[in-house]
Design a protein around this motif. Structure first.
Motif, PDB file in Angstrom:
ATOM      1  N   VAL A 220       0.824  -1.208   0.000  1.00 43.05           N
ATOM      2  CA  VAL A 220       0.000   0.000   0.000  1.00 43.05           C
ATOM      3  C   VAL A 220       0.864   1.266   0.000  1.00 43.05           C
ATOM      4  O   VAL A 220       0.571   2.229  -0.714  1.00 43.05           O
ATOM      5  N   PHE A 221       1.930   1.275   0.812  1.00 45.36           N
ATOM      6  CA  PHE A 221       2.747   2.472   0.968  1.00 45.36           C
ATOM      7  C   PHE A 221       4.077   2.401   0.220  1.00 45.36           C
ATOM      8  O   PHE A 221       4.784   3.409   0.138  1.00 45.36           O
ATOM      9  N   GLY A 222       4.402   1.224  -0.315  1.00 49.61           N
ATOM     10  CA  GLY A 222       5.688   1.038  -0.982  1.00 49.61           C
ATOM     11  C   GLY A 222       6.767   0.699   0.028  1.00 49.61           C
ATOM     12  O   GLY A 222       6.755   1.202   1.154  1.00 49.61           O
ATOM     13  N   GLU A 223       7.699  -0.149  -0.365  1.00 46.03           N
ATOM     14  CA  GLU A 223       8.790  -0.508   0.549  1.00 46.03           C
ATOM     15  C   GLU A 223       9.588   0.715   0.961  1.00 46.03           C
ATOM     16  O   GLU A 223      10.120   0.782   2.073  1.00 46.03           O
ATOM     17  N   GLU A 224       9.660   1.707   0.059  1.00 44.87           N
ATOM     18  CA  GLU A 224      10.405   2.919   0.383  1.00 44.87           C
ATOM     19  C   GLU A 224       9.704   3.756   1.445  1.00 44.87           C
ATOM     20  O   GLU A 224      10.298   4.662   2.029  1.00 44.87           O
ATOM     21  N   GLY A 225       8.427   3.448   1.717  1.00 47.99           N
ATOM     22  CA  GLY A 225       7.691   4.177   2.747  1.00 47.99           C
ATOM     23  C   GLY A 225       7.947   3.659   4.154  1.00 47.99           C
ATOM     24  O   GLY A 225       7.524   4.290   5.130  1.00 47.99           O
ATOM     25  N   PHE A 226       8.638   2.529   4.267  1.00 48.60           N
ATOM     26  CA  PHE A 226       8.904   1.960   5.582  1.00 48.60           C
ATOM     27  C   PHE A 226       9.910   2.827   6.341  1.00 48.60           C
ATOM     28  O   PHE A 226      10.969   3.181   5.829  1.00 48.60           O
ATOM     29  N   LEU A 227       9.561   3.181   7.590  1.00 52.72           N
ATOM     30  CA  LEU A 227      10.444   3.986   8.424  1.00 52.72           C
ATOM     31  C   LEU A 227      11.021   3.184   9.590  1.00 52.72           C
ATOM     32  O   LEU A 227      12.203   3.270   9.880  1.00 52.72           O
ATOM     33  N   GLU A 228      10.157   2.428  10.293  1.00 53.78           N
ATOM     34  CA  GLU A 228      10.651   1.703  11.463  1.00 53.78           C
ATOM     35  C   GLU A 228       9.661   0.634  11.889  1.00 53.78           C
ATOM     36  O   GLU A 228       8.461   0.740  11.643  1.00 53.78           O
ATOM     37  N   SER A 229      10.198  -0.411  12.499  1.00 55.16           N
ATOM     38  CA  SER A 229       9.390  -1.406  13.191  1.00 55.16           C
ATOM     39  C   SER A 229       9.714  -1.278  14.676  1.00 55.16           C
ATOM     40  O   SER A 229      10.753  -1.772  15.125  1.00 55.16           O
ATOM     41  N   PHE A 230       8.859  -0.586  15.400  1.00 48.05           N
ATOM     42  CA  PHE A 230       9.089  -0.409  16.836  1.00 48.05           C
ATOM     43  C   PHE A 230       8.767  -1.705  17.574  1.00 48.05           C
ATOM     44  O   PHE A 230       7.747  -2.350  17.299  1.00 48.05           O
ATOM     45  N   TYR A 255       5.096   3.823   8.759  1.00 47.71           N
ATOM     46  CA  TYR A 255       5.289   4.089   7.330  1.00 47.71           C
ATOM     47  C   TYR A 255       4.968   5.549   7.027  1.00 47.71           C
ATOM     48  O   TYR A 255       4.169   6.179   7.732  1.00 47.71           O
ATOM     49  N   ALA A 256       5.580   6.058   5.964  1.00 43.70           N
ATOM     50  CA  ALA A 256       5.348   7.429   5.515  1.00 43.70           C
ATOM     51  C   ALA A 256       4.541   7.427   4.233  1.00 43.70           C
ATOM     52  O   ALA A 256       4.670   6.517   3.401  1.00 43.70           O
ATOM     53  N   ARG A 257       3.706   8.458   4.064  1.00 47.11           N
ATOM     54  CA  ARG A 257       2.985   8.621   2.801  1.00 47.11           C
ATOM     55  C   ARG A 257       3.972   8.928   1.675  1.00 47.11           C
ATOM     56  O   ARG A 257       3.913   8.357   0.593  1.00 47.11           O
ATOM     57  N   HIS A 258       4.883   9.867   1.920  1.00 46.33           N
ATOM     58  CA  HIS A 258       5.864  10.244   0.916  1.00 46.33           C
ATOM     59  C   HIS A 258       7.148  10.601   1.637  1.00 46.33           C
ATOM     60  O   HIS A 258       7.239  11.648   2.280  1.00 46.33           O
ATOM     61  N   LEU A 259       8.138   9.727   1.534  1.00 47.42           N
ATOM     62  CA  LEU A 259       9.362   9.879   2.311  1.00 47.42           C
ATOM     63  C   LEU A 259      10.063  11.193   2.020  1.00 47.42           C
ATOM     64  O   LEU A 259      10.611  11.844   2.922  1.00 47.42           O
TER      65      LEU A 259
END
Length: 632
Positions: A220-230, A255-259
């Protein structure tokens, strides 16, 4: 001279579209805008031409990496089907309805997310959700996506049930994981549309679905949208019921909408940190403020790098070389030296070099810290205590998320003016966290909470949604009591209220071709078409549905004015004039047009079949520069 059919229709106002935002049509129009060459004669898409336009970027192979499951195709049908529901205001359950910008919405979150698409598209800064964990116990979801509104109405007793119900998912089901994914996918897809370009989403989960959730979020957000797994340490106690290891953790994926639109994360400064920067000595304070000294010499934990071995000019003209290597590259070190950012200390063994770490950055903002990926400060025991403190020490809900955890996410994931959405609101922890953080830092964050009215079996709080509303009411009451007698130094008041809305059928009946096959059915449909306002609906209901379907947020300012003796609603200072009068006149039309609003909406029944008045209205509004005149 008689008018042609096209000329006659052009003289009539357009009808207001009562459907929710068509997400699929948006995507099609964007493709046609970017690739006009793929448009067919009928205005559709030619995918063969699109493949040619994209060239080597198209993967035409059958085998691809990705997440798939039985029922995934139905998810897209759920996303693309529009909703004809509405959100009815409930002033009696609200707090400061006319002034607050906070919302608590009672309803199926899939339908609600669809209805929010027009009004809240690209406006939400942060989403936090704590969805069902799919642990083998029941969770609620609509059995039939094509009839999700009807299912909800039957579930809540708003219509007669015909065998449809909200289903449950247990670990004995043959499609246990697939059903959970099918429940989550459309909601995440629609939620992404609501995020600002710099928006972020936090999703709590445990081990039962975390691997599937990661794949789902990547899609949904793209792999590039991943920021962290807390990794959240949820409890500080042992587990006597555990079979093997004591499981103390859960996860929260960010995840971010747009990094590219997102700034770095910083937690607010810790008041205790200032003592580490400034101990009262003059040498630890300069023009930029307090600082502390950190060795420029790198520790052995850092990998060997040749570019970090170089000499630095010392105050006496000699050169200082590291025993092993420096932390920084040469360019950064020489820049700090030029700005008086280095401190040299001489001893019997030679010079040592430290750098100044300031409490405040170059813009004067106090330095915060980056959040750690392991959270071991807030526990489920705190969440239970938070709720018991609100409800006079009574256990209302088991194991709610602690307020401190959500507040921690808000501190770096939101901004002081953010809209914060939680569409699995549960007991309302997110609402409490927003209110308390606003109280602490003076922010004006607004929350939108969505909760299904799932029965609790209690007499005092019949549904989970009732608990959500009551919790936020009590938190507001407590904050108000604490402020009693205090002076507002900035002259402003915090937003301590919320508007309650409830999912329901549209206030306007629509033509149903499936029920007009015989004479009686056709007669009934025609009668509904004459006066299609559903019985029992108030002017307030109609007002808020028209606002919602016209793309205005539910908290938009509305001023009621009188024009030639009739009531007219002035929306957002002239952005829209809305008249619900059932007896429109030419004088009223002229009076509205004279105010030169951007848009006008009137009830179609207000023209009482007078096509001449309707045609005149179109021309009058057009001459006054009204960009849109619609009837409903």
């Amino acid at each position: 001279m008689s008018k042609t059919k096209d000329e006659a229709s052009a003289a009539m106002p357009e009808r207001l579209d009562l459907r929710s935002h068509d997400v699929a049509e948006d995507r099609r129009q964007e493709l046609l805008r970017l690739f006009p060459e793929v448009r067919t004669e009928g205005g559709k898409l030619d995918f063969d031409r699109l493949k040619l336009a994209l060239g080597d970027a198209v993967d035409v192979g059958k085998e691809r990496y990705g997440l798939t499951w039985p029922g995934k195709a139905d998810c897209f049908k759920a996303i693309q089907s529009t909703s004809l529901g509405t959100l009815r205001p409930s002033r009696e359950e609200s707090v400061n309805f006319d002034t607050t910008e906070n919302l608590i919405i009672e309803g199926d979150n899939l339908e609600v997310l669809k209805l929010l698409q027009k009004s809240y598209l690209g406006k939400v800064k942060m989403i936090y959700i704590d969805p069902p964990y799919n642990t083998g116990k029941d969770f609620i979801y609509p059995d039939n996506y094509a009839e999700s509104l009807q299912t909800y109405l039957e579930y809540t007793g708003q219509t007669d049930a015909e065998g449809k119900k909200f289903g449950t998912n247990t670990d004995t089901d043959g499609r246990f994981h697939s059903r959970w994914l099918s429940m989550m996918y459309p909601r995440l897809y629609l939620a992404r549309n609501l995020l600002r370009e710099d928006g972020v989403i936090f999703v709590s989960c445990d081990d039962s679905e975390v691997q599937n959730l990661r794949g789902l979020m990547n899609e949904v957000f793209g792999e590039e949208g991943f920021l962290e797994s807390f990794v959240w340490k949820k409890t500080y106690g042992g587990g006597a019921k555990e079979h093997f290891a004591v499981r103390q953790h859960e996860y929260c994926l960010l995840y971010a909408r747009h990094l590219g639109a997102l700034d770095d994360f910083w937690l607010p400064p810790d008041p205790e940190a200032e003592a580490k920067y400034y101990d009262g000595k003059d040498e630890h304070f300069d023009r930029r403020g307090p600082f502390r000294l950190k060795p420029l010499e790198a520790t052995k934990s850092m990998d060997d790098r040749d570019n970090l071995r170089y000499a630095i000019p010392a105050p006496d003209g000699s050169e200082v070389s590291p025993k092993r290597q420096w932390w920084w590259k040469r360019e950064r070190t020489l820049d700090a030296l030029a700005r008086n950012g280095l401190v040299f200390t001489k001893s019997a063994t030679g010079w040592s070099v430290s750098y100044k770490q300031y409490l405040r950055d170059a813009d004067g903002q106090e330095r915060g810290a980056k959040p750690f990926s392991v959270i071991d400060k807030y526990y489920t025991q705190h969440g239970t205590a938070d709720l018991r403190a609100v409800f006079d020490d009574e256990v209302i809900v088991q194991f709610p998320k602690p307020v401190g955890l959500i507040r921690f996410f808000l501190e770096f994931g939101s901004t002081p003016d953010a809209i914060v959405l939680d569409f699995f609101a549960g007991s309302g922890t997110t609402g409490q966290a927003v209110l308390e953080l606003n109280e602490a830092d003076g922010g004006q964050r607004r929350f939108v909470l969505v909760q299904l009215p799932e029965p609790t079996g209690r007499k005092d709080f019949a549904t989970i949604a009732d608990i959500t509303k009551e919790r936020v009411r009590r938190v507001i009451r407590k904050l108000n009591d604490e402020d009693d007698g205090k002076l507002a130094l900035d002259g402003g008041k915090p937003d301590r209220g919320f508007r309650v809305f409830k999912l329901a059928e549209s206030n306007f009946t629509t033509w149903d071709s499936t029920k007009s096959g015989d004479v009686d059915g056709l007669a009934k449909q025609l009668s509904l078409h004459v006066d299609h306002i559903r019985g029992g609906r108030t002017a307030d209901d109609l007002l808020h549905e028209i606002l919602l379907k016209s793309g205005f947020p539910l908290t938009t300012s509305v001023e009621t004015i009188m024009l030639v003796g009739k009531q007219v609603h002035n929306v957002s200072n002239g952005a829209l004039l809305l008249c619900l009068d059932r007896a429109l006149t030419l004088d009223l039309i002229r009076a509205m047009a004279d105010r030169k609003p951007e848009r006008v909406v009137c009830l179609d029944v207000g023209f009482a079949g007078n096509d001449q008045l309707k045609a005149n209205a179109v021309q009058i509004f057009k001459t006054k520069g009204v960009t849109s005149f619609r009837t409903v």
